[in-house]
Design a protein around this motif. Structure first.
Motif, PDB file in Angstrom:
ATOM      1  N   GLY A 288       0.779  -1.228   0.000  1.00  0.00           N
ATOM      2  CA  GLY A 288       0.000   0.000   0.000  1.00  0.00           C
ATOM      3  C   GLY A 288       0.810   1.277   0.000  1.00  0.00           C
ATOM      4  N   ARG A 289       1.657   1.452   1.002  1.00  0.00           N
ATOM      5  CA  ARG A 289       2.353   2.728   1.187  1.00  0.00           C
ATOM      6  C   ARG A 289       3.797   2.725   0.701  1.00  0.00           C
ATOM      7  NH1 ARG A 289       3.373   4.257   6.087  1.00  0.00           N
ATOM      8  NH2 ARG A 289       3.109   2.274   7.177  1.00  0.00           N
ATOM      9  N   PHE A 290       4.225   1.625   0.050  1.00  0.00           N
ATOM     10  CA  PHE A 290       5.646   1.494  -0.242  1.00  0.00           C
ATOM     11  C   PHE A 290       5.884   1.034  -1.684  1.00  0.00           C
ATOM     12  CE2 PHE A 290       4.910   0.534   4.252  1.00  0.00           C
ATOM     13  CZ  PHE A 290       5.726   1.473   4.850  1.00  0.00           C
ATOM     14  N   THR A 291       7.149   1.136  -2.081  1.00  0.00           N
ATOM     15  CA  THR A 291       7.619   0.594  -3.357  1.00  0.00           C
ATOM     16  C   THR A 291       8.779  -0.348  -3.067  1.00  0.00           C
ATOM     17  OG1 THR A 291       6.966   2.566  -4.620  1.00  0.00           O
ATOM     18  CG2 THR A 291       8.647   1.139  -5.595  1.00  0.00           C
ATOM     19  N   LEU A 292       8.698  -1.548  -3.623  1.00  0.00           N
ATOM     20  CA  LEU A 292       9.747  -2.557  -3.497  1.00  0.00           C
ATOM     21  C   LEU A 292      10.659  -2.454  -4.715  1.00  0.00           C
ATOM     22  CD1 LEU A 292      10.904  -5.216  -2.206  1.00  0.00           C
ATOM     23  CD2 LEU A 292       9.238  -6.436  -3.630  1.00  0.00           C
ATOM     24  N   ILE A 293      11.967  -2.371  -4.494  1.00  0.00           N
ATOM     25  CA  ILE A 293      12.937  -2.229  -5.577  1.00  0.00           C
ATOM     26  C   ILE A 293      13.975  -3.338  -5.474  1.00  0.00           C
ATOM     27  CG2 ILE A 293      14.704  -0.739  -6.627  1.00  0.00           C
ATOM     28  CD1 ILE A 293      13.186   1.676  -5.458  1.00  0.00           C
ATOM     29  N   GLY A 294      14.179  -4.072  -6.542  1.00  0.00           N
ATOM     30  CA  GLY A 294      15.194  -5.131  -6.553  1.00  0.00           C
ATOM     31  C   GLY A 294      15.204  -5.841  -7.896  1.00  0.00           C
ATOM     32  N   THR A 295      16.186  -6.668  -8.120  1.00  0.00           N
ATOM     33  CA  THR A 295      17.093  -7.211  -7.136  1.00  0.00           C
ATOM     34  C   THR A 295      18.528  -7.081  -7.622  1.00  0.00           C
ATOM     35  OG1 THR A 295      17.595  -9.245  -5.883  1.00  0.00           O
ATOM     36  CG2 THR A 295      16.823  -9.513  -8.133  1.00  0.00           C
ATOM     37  N   THR A 296      19.460  -7.448  -6.760  1.00  0.00           N
ATOM     38  CA  THR A 296      20.863  -7.494  -7.117  1.00  0.00           C
ATOM     39  C   THR A 296      21.265  -8.927  -7.444  1.00  0.00           C
ATOM     40  OG1 THR A 296      21.495  -7.790  -4.798  1.00  0.00           O
ATOM     41  CG2 THR A 296      21.388  -5.523  -5.621  1.00  0.00           C
ATOM     42  N   ASP A 297      22.453  -9.091  -7.997  1.00  0.00           N
ATOM     43  CA  ASP A 297      23.042 -10.415  -8.244  1.00  0.00           C
ATOM     44  C   ASP A 297      24.484 -10.365  -7.786  1.00  0.00           C
ATOM     45  OD1 ASP A 297      21.106 -12.175  -9.411  1.00  0.00           O
ATOM     46  OD2 ASP A 297      21.158 -10.978 -11.230  1.00  0.00           O
ATOM     47  N   VAL A 298      24.741 -10.870  -6.581  1.00  0.00           N
ATOM     48  CA  VAL A 298      26.073 -10.774  -5.982  1.00  0.00           C
ATOM     49  C   VAL A 298      26.470 -12.149  -5.461  1.00  0.00           C
ATOM     50  CG1 VAL A 298      27.455  -9.675  -4.174  1.00  0.00           C
ATOM     51  CG2 VAL A 298      25.640  -8.380  -5.310  1.00  0.00           C
ATOM     52  N   GLU A 299      27.695 -12.538  -5.674  1.00  0.00           N
ATOM     53  CA  GLU A 299      28.179 -13.803  -5.131  1.00  0.00           C
ATOM     54  C   GLU A 299      28.092 -13.770  -3.600  1.00  0.00           C
ATOM     55  OE1 GLU A 299      29.153 -16.405  -6.850  1.00  0.00           O
ATOM     56  OE2 GLU A 299      29.599 -15.633  -8.875  1.00  0.00           O
ATOM     57  N   GLN A 300      27.460 -14.798  -3.025  1.00  0.00           N
ATOM     58  CA  GLN A 300      27.348 -14.881  -1.574  1.00  0.00           C
ATOM     59  C   GLN A 300      28.605 -15.505  -0.987  1.00  0.00           C
ATOM     60  OE1 GLN A 300      25.663 -13.844   0.831  1.00  0.00           O
ATOM     61  NE2 GLN A 300      26.063 -15.221   2.532  1.00  0.00           N
ATOM     62  N   GLN A 301      29.216 -14.790  -0.095  1.00  0.00           N
ATOM     63  CA  GLN A 301      30.390 -15.295   0.613  1.00  0.00           C
ATOM     64  C   GLN A 301      29.952 -15.710   2.014  1.00  0.00           C
ATOM     65  OE1 GLN A 301      33.121 -15.599  -1.177  1.00  0.00           O
ATOM     66  NE2 GLN A 301      32.214 -14.476  -2.891  1.00  0.00           N
ATOM     67  N   GLY A 302      30.309 -16.890   2.418  1.00  0.00           N
ATOM     68  CA  GLY A 302      29.954 -17.325   3.761  1.00  0.00           C
ATOM     69  C   GLY A 302      28.666 -18.114   3.792  1.00  0.00           C
ATOM     70  N   GLU A 303      28.221 -18.410   5.000  1.00  0.00           N
ATOM     71  CA  GLU A 303      27.064 -19.256   5.248  1.00  0.00           C
ATOM     72  C   GLU A 303      25.803 -18.600   4.674  1.00  0.00           C
ATOM     73  OE1 GLU A 303      23.987 -21.532   7.063  1.00  0.00           O
ATOM     74  OE2 GLU A 303      24.284 -19.391   7.436  1.00  0.00           O
ATOM     75  N   PRO A 304      24.949 -19.366   3.946  1.00  0.00           N
ATOM     76  CA  PRO A 304      23.785 -18.768   3.293  1.00  0.00           C
ATOM     77  C   PRO A 304      22.847 -18.030   4.238  1.00  0.00           C
ATOM     78  CG  PRO A 304      24.162 -20.977   2.449  1.00  0.00           C
ATOM     79  CD  PRO A 304      25.100 -20.800   3.612  1.00  0.00           C
ATOM     80  N   GLY A 305      22.691 -18.535   5.453  1.00  0.00           N
ATOM     81  CA  GLY A 305      21.775 -17.894   6.390  1.00  0.00           C
ATOM     82  C   GLY A 305      22.232 -16.541   6.875  1.00  0.00           C
ATOM     83  N   SER A 306      23.477 -16.184   6.592  1.00  0.00           N
ATOM     84  CA  SER A 306      24.008 -14.894   7.055  1.00  0.00           C
ATOM     85  C   SER A 306      23.839 -13.785   6.026  1.00  0.00           C
ATOM     86  CB  SER A 306      25.493 -15.046   7.404  1.00  0.00           C
ATOM     87  OG  SER A 306      26.259 -15.312   6.229  1.00  0.00           O
ATOM     88  N   ALA A 307      23.184 -14.064   4.904  1.00  0.00           N
ATOM     89  CA  ALA A 307      23.078 -13.073   3.825  1.00  0.00           C
ATOM     90  C   ALA A 307      22.363 -11.809   4.284  1.00  0.00           C
ATOM     91  CB  ALA A 307      22.346 -13.685   2.640  1.00  0.00           C
ATOM     92  N   ARG A 308      22.971 -10.678   4.057  1.00  0.00           N
ATOM     93  CA  ARG A 308      22.398  -9.374   4.359  1.00  0.00           C
ATOM     94  C   ARG A 308      22.781  -8.402   3.248  1.00  0.00           C
ATOM     95  NH1 ARG A 308      20.672 -12.477   7.418  1.00  0.00           N
ATOM     96  NH2 ARG A 308      20.368 -12.355   9.679  1.00  0.00           N
ATOM     97  N   ILE A 309      21.949  -7.424   3.003  1.00  0.00           N
ATOM     98  CA  ILE A 309      22.270  -6.409   2.018  1.00  0.00           C
ATOM     99  C   ILE A 309      23.459  -5.588   2.508  1.00  0.00           C
ATOM    100  CG2 ILE A 309      20.718  -4.638   2.975  1.00  0.00           C
ATOM    101  CD1 ILE A 309      20.011  -3.903   0.049  1.00  0.00           C
ATOM    102  N   ASP A 310      24.324  -5.173   1.582  1.00  0.00           N
ATOM    103  CA  ASP A 310      25.436  -4.310   1.978  1.00  0.00           C
ATOM    104  C   ASP A 310      25.237  -2.924   1.378  1.00  0.00           C
ATOM    105  OD1 ASP A 310      26.413  -4.342  -0.704  1.00  0.00           O
ATOM    106  OD2 ASP A 310      27.605  -6.127  -0.305  1.00  0.00           O
ATOM    107  N   ALA A 311      26.097  -1.988   1.777  1.00  0.00           N
ATOM    108  CA  ALA A 311      25.947  -0.588   1.366  1.00  0.00           C
ATOM    109  C   ALA A 311      26.050  -0.436  -0.143  1.00  0.00           C
ATOM    110  CB  ALA A 311      26.995   0.272   2.076  1.00  0.00           C
ATOM    111  N   GLU A 312      26.900  -1.232  -0.786  1.00  0.00           N
ATOM    112  CA  GLU A 312      27.071  -1.132  -2.229  1.00  0.00           C
ATOM    113  C   GLU A 312      25.809  -1.573  -2.961  1.00  0.00           C
ATOM    114  OE1 GLU A 312      28.343  -0.538  -6.021  1.00  0.00           O
ATOM    115  OE2 GLU A 312      29.111   0.265  -4.134  1.00  0.00           O
ATOM    116  N   GLU A 313      25.155  -2.627  -2.484  1.00  0.00           N
ATOM    117  CA  GLU A 313      23.904  -3.062  -3.094  1.00  0.00           C
ATOM    118  C   GLU A 313      22.819  -1.995  -2.942  1.00  0.00           C
ATOM    119  OE1 GLU A 313      23.068  -7.632  -2.729  1.00  0.00           O
ATOM    120  OE2 GLU A 313      24.033  -6.946  -0.892  1.00  0.00           O
ATOM    121  N   THR A 314      22.727  -1.414  -1.757  1.00  0.00           N
ATOM    122  CA  THR A 314      21.741  -0.346  -1.534  1.00  0.00           C
ATOM    123  C   THR A 314      22.008   0.817  -2.475  1.00  0.00           C
ATOM    124  OG1 THR A 314      21.477  -0.979   0.782  1.00  0.00           O
ATOM    125  CG2 THR A 314      20.797   1.246   0.174  1.00  0.00           C
ATOM    126  N   ARG A 315      23.271   1.214  -2.579  1.00  0.00           N
ATOM    127  CA  ARG A 315      23.635   2.328  -3.469  1.00  0.00           C
ATOM    128  C   ARG A 315      23.260   1.987  -4.912  1.00  0.00           C
ATOM    129  NH1 ARG A 315      26.787   3.365  -7.231  1.00  0.00           N
ATOM    130  NH2 ARG A 315      27.750   1.298  -7.099  1.00  0.00           N
TER     131      ARG A 315
END
Length: 529
Positions: A288-315
């Motif tokens: 309703g009140r928002f816009t969803l924007i995505g997505t990125t394609d970045v190699e995941q480093q580390g355990e899959p459950g730890s995935a979080r967006i980083d500043a470069e992806e946001t930028r």
């Protein structure tokens, strides 16, 4: 409201001193695991599914939430995948009109990206690769005259418009699991498979609930549907009968991140933006009140459950969206973000965007049957599940007929409320009107949210009056709904309710989310998953 069958557990706390026996043990509670469990159970197989966290906690709740053929995959000549996905698109629209709906996409034309003739050819193929009955075909519009051009930069004068679908991905998984349970499957959430020993005639697995004693499961066959953990499971948890190698393939883990910002446009269509790096991003009306924007394609480093967006992806997402929107998007405006890891088959491609999104079902019958699910996308989950169930039937020596193509997901058969079906989108609006008539105390936002979430199962959630719903724990969220989600949909934590079974966490303040957490028995509010 009828209770779940006594032979089925709704929670990971079920305990038993004796071994559990089943035909098929499914490891993984994402869309593929729950889809396979549902299909198998509907064919009469004894099925047990275990998930180490909540249903859809990882990849399956972190998608762009589209039911689509994948227009951009045509550039990589993935015609078979696109056709298969386009065929499934309308099957899913009919099966779950409450959580899946048609969505039009506006693609502004930037001559520096792709020439108009190329886009026209791509859209012609997209319109005609599979039979299309419910969705309108593509067209061109003048952005200087069309209202959908008002939010875009003046330099953009032309656009192409085409059709796909939107899905509440986490609810799709939950309702698939509900249907699997209704057909006899046992669903254990927050239960990790710590080991699975193969023999000539079966598997013996150890399941460790988050709370409680471990239990042993004996199964005739095992399905590895662990998503980003598929390869890891074969290497570390699954133990061969002899000296055979179980992990024969490699996954490429690609992180996809999304941001949510205040609404950038008033209409209900979405946008597809082409970027200079030849990638695309979507901008979709959201909650309703928002816009969803995505997505990125970045190699995941580390355990899959730890995935979080980083500043470069946001930028990156902000910059690319700002190339099109009249009102720029700044990182400071991001109100929420999420990341998921796509488990894609490693095809040695250098560009993460070009790695195939198709799936592979790998069977191993050197001893007790083993089926590993490699890759896939949410749109093709039903077809993948159907093929997997048929393959397992052959491996177990008893092929059984498919059944899911014409079946509704729980809450999706609206005929009992509105009579004969016409079209999924208009049927849903008729259903909303009937819900409003039966429950006049519901306000418009609450009415639509609950009709979307539960479909005809709403009758098991709502009471004749607000007073009969119990305490209003947070705005629009009553004890009766929380009880229902805990009892019927495996919700055990506030995150399960606020960020997966619903997106109410996006609308609530920290204090309101804390109230839900306390009601769920948490001492402190957990961060959104």
């Amino acid at each position: 409201m009828s209770a779940a069958p006594t032979s089925v557990s709704n929670a990971s706390t079920e305990t038993s001193a004796s071994d559990v026996e089943c035909d098929v043990l499914v490891v993984g509670g994402g869309i593929n695991g729950t889809g396979i469990a549902r299909d198998l159970a509907g064919r009469g197989w004894r099925v047990l599914l275990c998930e180490q966290d909540d249903l859809a906690q990882h990849t399956s709740s972190a998608s762009t939430k589209l039911i689509h053929g994948g227009l951009r995959y045509l550039e990589y000549h993935e015609f078979s995948l696109v056709r298969k996905a386009l065929q499934e698109r309308e099957v899913l629209l009919r099966s779950a009109p409450h959580i899946i709906r048609p969505l039009r996409f506006v693609m502004p034309h930037d001559p520096a990206m792709r020439p108009a003739w190329m886009i026209r050819i791509g859209l012609f193929l997209y319109d005609h690769l599979a039979r299309r009955e419910l969705l309108p075909g593509s067209t061109a519009i003048d952005l200087r005259r069309d209202p959908r051009g008002a939010c875009l930069q003046p330099r953009l004068g032309r656009a192409f418009v085409y059709s796909d679908g939107w899905v509440d991905d986490a609810r799709l998984v939950a309702l698939t699991a509900v249907d699997a349970r209704a057909r006899g499957a046992r669903i254990l959430t927050r239960t990790r498979c710590t080991g699975a020993q193969r023999s000539a005639d079966g598997w013996t697995a150890t399941l460790q609930p988050e709370n409680g004693a471990p239990r042993r499961v004996k199964a005739r066959a095992l399905v590895n549907a662990a998503g980003p953990w598929t390869e890891s499971f074969l290497r570390h948890q699954a133990r061969p009968a002899r000296g055979e190698v179980l992990a024969t393939r490699s996954l490429r883990l690609i992180k996809g991140s999304h941001i949510v910002v205040p609404r950038r446009f008033e209409h209900e269509d979405a946008y597809l933006f082409q970027n200079p790096d030849k990638r695309i991003i979507f901008a979709i009306p959201y909650e309703g009140r928002f816009t969803l924007i995505g997505t990125t394609d970045v190699e995941q480093q580390g355990e899959p459950g730890s995935a979080r967006i980083d500043a470069e992806e946001t930028r990156y997402l902000c910059e690319q969206a700002s190339r099109y929107f009249k009102q720029p998007v700044a990182p400071s405006e991001v109100v929420w973000s999420y990341s998921g890891v796509r488990p894609l088959l490693d095809d040695a491609s250098g560009d993460p965007s070009s790695v195939t999104r198709d799936y592979l079902l790998e069977s191993n019958t050197e001893a007790a049957p083993l089926l590993s699910i490699w890759g896939g996308k949410i749109t093709t989950f039903r077809k993948l599940s159907e093929e997997a169930a048929s393959q397992l039937g052959r491996m177990l020596g008893d092929a059984r007929r498919p059944w899911t193509k014409g079946a509704s997901l729980p809450g999706g058969d609206l005929a009992e409320w509105i009579g004969a079906s016409q079209r999924p989108d208009t049927d849903f609006e008729r259903f909303v009107a009937e819900v409003a008539r039966r429950y006049p105390w519901l306000d418009e936002p609450g009415l639509r949210r609950m009709a979307r979430a539960y479909g005809t199962r709403i009758a098991g959630v709502l009471a004749p009056s607000a007073q009969a719903m119990g305490e209003e724990v947070a705005p629009g969220l009553y004890e009766a709904e929380l009880d229902y989600l805990r009892r019927e949909e495996w919700a055990s934590r506030s995150d399960d309710v606020l960020w997966r079974r619903s997106k109410l966490g996006l609308h609530y303040s920290a204090a309101q989310r804390e109230r839900v957490a306390r009601w769920m028995g948490e001492s402190t509010l957990m961060k959104a998953a």
